[in-house]
Motif scaffolding. Structure first.
Motif, PDB file in Angstrom:
ATOM      1  N   SER A  93       0.889  -1.052  -0.097  1.00 20.75           N
ATOM      2  CA  SER A  93      -0.052   0.068   0.014  1.00 20.75           C
ATOM      3  C   SER A  93       0.910   1.345   0.182  1.00 20.75           C
ATOM      4  N   THR A 571      -3.905  -6.295   1.401  1.00 22.46           N
ATOM      5  CA  THR A 571      -3.629  -5.118   2.474  1.00 22.46           C
ATOM      6  C   THR A 571      -4.653  -4.223   2.447  1.00 22.46           C
ATOM      7  N   LEU A 572      -5.575  -4.307   1.248  1.00 19.97           N
ATOM      8  CA  LEU A 572      -6.900  -3.581   1.224  1.00 19.97           C
ATOM      9  C   LEU A 572      -7.599  -3.465   2.700  1.00 19.97           C
ATOM     10  N   GLN A 577      -5.909   2.755   1.099  1.00 23.50           N
ATOM     11  CA  GLN A 577      -5.552   2.948  -0.053  1.00 23.50           C
ATOM     12  C   GLN A 577      -6.626   3.194  -0.859  1.00 23.50           C
ATOM     13  N   PHE A 582      -5.259   0.484  -5.524  1.00 18.22           N
ATOM     14  CA  PHE A 582      -5.427  -1.028  -5.400  1.00 18.22           C
ATOM     15  C   PHE A 582      -5.483  -1.789  -6.753  1.00 18.22           C
TER      16      PHE A 582
END
Length: 596
Positions: A93, A571-572, A577, A582
């Motif tokens: 991210s 990591t979403l 972000q 993404f």
């Protein structure tokens, strides 16, 4: 008092200012170069432009001196390029770039400050994505036909539509893959929205007229059964992996008359159909067979073995030392891994297995149970091999499916004759294969894909059906020739206004000579050949075109799941972000890995 997280924290001129206070969307700082005069400056948390203007206007001499000590543009660009590659390959991210420990690492290794900030990273990602897409569009313009896969993934209250593209490289005859989209889906997932999105993605890459099929699974609850999906990324109690929704189920809601002409046909994932057989039909048949009791007692003891290994490092070490096994814990969602574990247990000698059971303080397998385990492993070895083969992507062509299934049926039939515990189970598996793949066995496209694969040609067909297959091959070649003539209708002509004619096309060598210009002659010579390598197709250009057309279709839809095969993509969940960032990073990571 410390400063909140913002772009100022990682600014390379930060040391010339002192944080004073937080003002909501802004922060207040004191300029060190203005001291002893007190000069408080306000700036947005998202931009340091005010402070940069202050340095240039009020401290121009000092600012020039500072800049002269900064790294040269070429040196800085190299560091930034390496950082960008790391971010893309690891799917990190934007916030990762701002972590002090990461910046210290880069600055310590490079010997100079890292001048890449959040805005620069986002701009570089967008630039890299544009370059990659242009390169991919150019590559797809040279391809005859493509196959796509589609799926919907929902996690952390966000839904994404994933699509990959696959084709066969015409020079090397190997499969190539690329990610087309990772697009945010908003609202209800309806037929209209999904079909429109598919068409939009296809059109953006100029492949709307090249897509032969879209491969999909036919039930999202079993996608985790595929071997290539990482086991350690899934946890029954953890929703981080999200859920998959079947695109085909959504698009089946309309009648055939309502299906728009721009929507390609859908092909069920062959690998998923086979997975359903081993996870549903196989288990049901075993539970209803005469050997169900010995099956359950054997599986119970095997379960004790791998559960102890799962919950105890000492037990796992003991198993690895005595049995020389690197892994012993299967997944309930993956029969192929369960089979692999049972195969490892069956490979142990009686003394080794006895030592393992004694060490773990568990009941030993009785002679009958051990005999059942060995027969189970031996009987279903072809089934496990078939699953592995159908999941292979690069060298797995659609023409592989029918011969693989026919060979599987033959091997299972042969094992049925000498089976002690599992004859009824084998019969149930054979019936399930016939039922699940009934349409595929008579599908003209699947037959053409198999017939144009040199490894198989027509040996898999009954003698009575081979003449009809030859006629179908010739008809398809004639159809391709008509299409090619249409495309070349406006080809350049010579100065006399006539289409150029090659000398070999003009002369006639008499009735005794056979030329490959005759489709029937080419098909006949191809079918009489014995060379099984794909390279022999270079001698038969028309058959080669049919191979490229019908073998482009994938045997498995797991390719789209590989977009999520890296834990960094999750990591979403931090929600740090944007959707655009993404989507760009995930697509870039997949395509860079595939050389695009």
């Amino acid at each position: 008092m410390s400063s909140p997280s913002n772009v100022f924290d990682n600014w390379h001129y930060k040391h010339h200012f002192v944080f004073v206070k937080d003002e909501g969307k802004n922060i207040c700082v004191q300029c060190n170069l203005c001291k002893p005069k007190i000069n408080h400056l306000s700036l947005s948390k998202m931009s340091t432009s005010n402070l940069l203007k202050h340095l240039r206007r009020k401290h121009a001499d000092r600012f020039d001196q500072i800049n002269s000590k900064r790294p040269k543009k070429g040196e800085s660009s190299k560091v930034n390029s390496l950082v960008l590659n790391f971010i893309l390959e690891e799917v990190q991210s934007v916030s990762f770039l701002e972590q002090p420990s990461f910046r210290k690492l880069v600055e310590g290794l490079s010997g100079r400050p890292l001048d890449m900030d959040r805005a620069t990273l986002i701009a570089e990602v967008e630039k890299a994505f544009s370059i990659m897409k242009a390169r991919l569009v150019g590559k797809l313009n040279t391809v005859q036909s493509v196959c796509t896969t589609a799926d919907i993934w929902t996690a952390n209250n966000r839904s994404y539509f994933w699509m990959t593209c696959h084709w066969i490289d015409e020079s090397e005859l190997v499969r190539k893959s690329a990610a087309l989209a990772c697009t945010r889906l908003r609202g209800i997932h309806t037929y209209d929205s999904i079909s429109a999105m598919i068409h939009e993605i296809h059109s953006s890459y100029n492949i709307e007229n090249k897509v032969g099929t879209i491969v999909r699974d036919n039930g999202s609850h079993l996608v985790k059964a595929f071997k290539d999906f990482p086991v350690d990324g899934y946890n029954e109690d953890n929703g981080d992996m999200g859920i998959f929704e079947d695109v085909g189920t959504i698009l089946k809601g309309r009648c055939e008359e309502d299906v728009p002409s721009f929507l390609p046909s859908f092909q069920k994932c062959v690998c998923h159909l086979m997975s359903l057989i081993v996870t549903e039909d196989l288990l049901l048949a075993v539970s209803q067979s005469e050997s169900s009791q010995v099956y359950y007692s054997t599986m119970a003891k095997c379960s004790v073995l791998w559960n102890k290994a799962h919950h105890s490092q000492l037990a796992l070490d003991a198993i690895q030392d005595m049995g020389n096994m690197s892994s012993i814990v299967p997944s309930v969602f993956r029969w192929s891994l369960e089979y692999s574990v049972m195969q490892k247990i069956a490979s142990l000698t009686e003394s080794q297995l006895s030592d393992v059971c004694t060490q773990l303080e568990m009941s030993e397998l009785q002679a009958l149970e051990l005999a059942f385990l060995k027969e189970y492993v031996e009987v279903f070895k072809p089934l496990a091999f078939t699953l592995d083969l159908l999941q292979e992507e690069q060298h797995s062509f659609f023409g592989l499916v029918i011969p693989t299934l026919l060979t599987l049926k033959t091997k299972l039939t042969n094992k049925k004759a000498c089976s002690r515990f599992l004859p009824d189970v084998i019969s149930a598996i054979l019936d399930a294969v016939d039922t699940s793949f009934q349409q595929l066995f008579v599908c003209p496209e699947a037959k053409l894909a198999t017939a144009t694969t040199p490894q198989f040609r027509l040996w898999w067909l009954p003698e009575a059906e081979r003449d009809d297959m030859v006629k179908l091959l010739v008809a398809e070649i004639a159809h391709l020739a008509i299409k090619q003539e249409f495309l070349e209708e406006f080809a350049p002509i010579d100065s006399m206004g006539c289409q150029p004619i090659e000398s070999e096309e003009f002369f006639c060598y008499g009735p005794g000579s056979e030329s490959l210009d005759d489709p029937m002659a080419e098909v006949k010579k191809y079918l009489e050949g014995s060379n099984k390598s794909l390279g022999c197709l270079n001698e038969f250009p028309r058959v080669r075109k049919l191979f490229l057309k019908y073998n482009t279709t994938l045997t498995s839809s797991t390719a789209v799941l590989r977009l999520l095969s890296h834990k960094g993509k999750l990591t979403l969940q931090s929600n740090c972000q944007t959707d655009e960032y993404f989507q760009r990073v995930v697509t870039l990571q997949y395509n860079l890995k595939n050389g695009l």
